[in-house]
Design an enzyme around this catalytic site. Structure first.
Site, PDB file in Angstrom:
ATOM      1  N   SER A 207      44.515  -1.523  58.632  1.00 32.85           N
ATOM      2  CA  SER A 207      43.901  -1.387  59.958  1.00 32.85           C
ATOM      3  C   SER A 207      43.632  -2.723  60.624  1.00 32.85           C
ATOM      4  CB  SER A 207      42.603  -0.585  59.849  1.00 32.85           C
ATOM      5  OG  SER A 207      42.856   0.704  59.332  1.00 32.85           O
ATOM      6  N   HIS A 253      38.454  -4.233  61.494  1.00 31.39           N
ATOM      7  CA  HIS A 253      39.075  -3.919  62.779  1.00 31.39           C
ATOM      8  C   HIS A 253      38.802  -5.012  63.810  1.00 31.39           C
ATOM      9  CE1 HIS A 253      39.087   0.677  61.754  1.00 31.39           C
ATOM     10  NE2 HIS A 253      39.691  -0.069  60.850  1.00 31.39           N
TER      11      HIS A 253
END
Length: 307
Positions: A207, A253
């Site tokens: 991610s 993230h």
């Protein structure tokens, strides 16, 4: 009787031209570039006339390789695979690691991201603070197993996003710069996770790298002055999910998004006259910042008795 004087040159044939590479071959053809006589085997078709193989070879050596808008080598090939080779290799690596996890789940103990924790299965302290810095990168190729939590959706979403934005970015940035953005985004996400997440919390997944590509796509869109609303929407929605849903490593993230965006900005806005120097310098700078951040966190944990 009339005496006649015989001309020694009369009746003798003029010297016939021969191929410069095959002296035994008579030829009346020549290279339009250097003028040397050459047989058909040693000539190649040119826009005007024919050129010898030596001139063709020399011309290829001096021809500049075409570059993309941001300085990367133009990715050639009509097929999706050849024009996005790095993207598909990354997809393949992620899927391969995922299959290995199914067969050997214990691999997460060796490669997943964690600051520092005692692993009873291994009977030892593991983590980045324990000298296992490689986990910062290897964790980006692992994904959640089983059907609890996010299960297969974890890798499915990440690979969908990689296939969505990867090929276009790879063509624009070039393979080397695209790979650099992907890997440094993964590292940036892992480093942010190391800095802000609990030291014993486990993290894995691509991610961080994917968010880095989102950031890269936004920068490229702004640089090329194309509509960036779709990628902004995608970033905002995923950031909201990252903070709203428990169990998601929002630190990775955010770290990946920042790293990918900043590095791509250096690639995209580098002045043409000093493009290579600026891009290399930016890459080295990003690497140096990440190294300093890891060393700083290691020192912090050591002095607090957790390292």
């Amino acid at each position: 009787m009339v005496d006649t004087q015989q001309n020694p040159g009369a009746g003798s044939e003029p010297e016939r031209p021969t191929c410069y590479r095959h002296p035994g071959r008579e030829t009346y053809l020549s290279c339009v570039r250097c003028g040397k006589p050459a047989c058909p085997e040693c000539l190649r078709s040119a826009p005007v006339g024919h050129q010898c193989v030596d001139c063709i070879k020399g011309g290829n050596q001096t021809t500049r390789q075409p570059t993309g808008v941001f300085g990367g080598r133009v990715v050639s090939g009509s097929s999706t695979l050849s024009s996005a080779l790095v993207t598909w290799v990354l997809v393949g690596l992620n899927v391969a690691f995922y299959l290995v996890e199914w067969v050997y789940p214990k691999i997460e103990d060796y490669l997943a991201m964690v600051g520092r924790i005692y692993d009873p299965a291994l009977s030892q302290v593991i983590g980045v603070a324990a000298g296992q810095e490689y986990r910062l990168l290897t964790s980006a190729f692992l994904h959640e197993q089983g059907f609890g939590g996010f299960g297969p959706l974890h890798i499915i979403f990440n690979m969908w996003a990689l296939i969505l934005v990867g090929p276009a970015l790879e063509r624009l940035l070039g393979r080397l710069r695209f790979l650099s953005v992907y890997l440094f985004s993964a590292l940036g996400g892992a480093v942010m996770f190391y800095l802000l997440a609990p030291v014993n919390e486990l993290g894995l997944g691509a991610s961080g790298a994917i968010f880095g590509l989102f950031g890269a796509w936004f920068v490229v869109a702004r640089r090329l002055r194309v509509d960036s609303r779709s990628i902004v929407f995608l970033i905002v929605v995923n950031l909201v999910i990252s903070f709203a849903v428990a169990g998601i490593a929002w630190q990775a993230h955010v770290g990946g998004l920042i790293t990918g965006g900043l590095l791509t900005a250096a690639y995209a806005y580098a002045p043409r006259n000093h493009r290579a120097l600026v891009q290399i310098g930016a890459t080295v700078l990003v690497a140096a910042v990440l190294v300093v951040a890891v060393l700083s966190r290691n020192h912090q944990l050591m002095t607090s008795g957790l390292g």
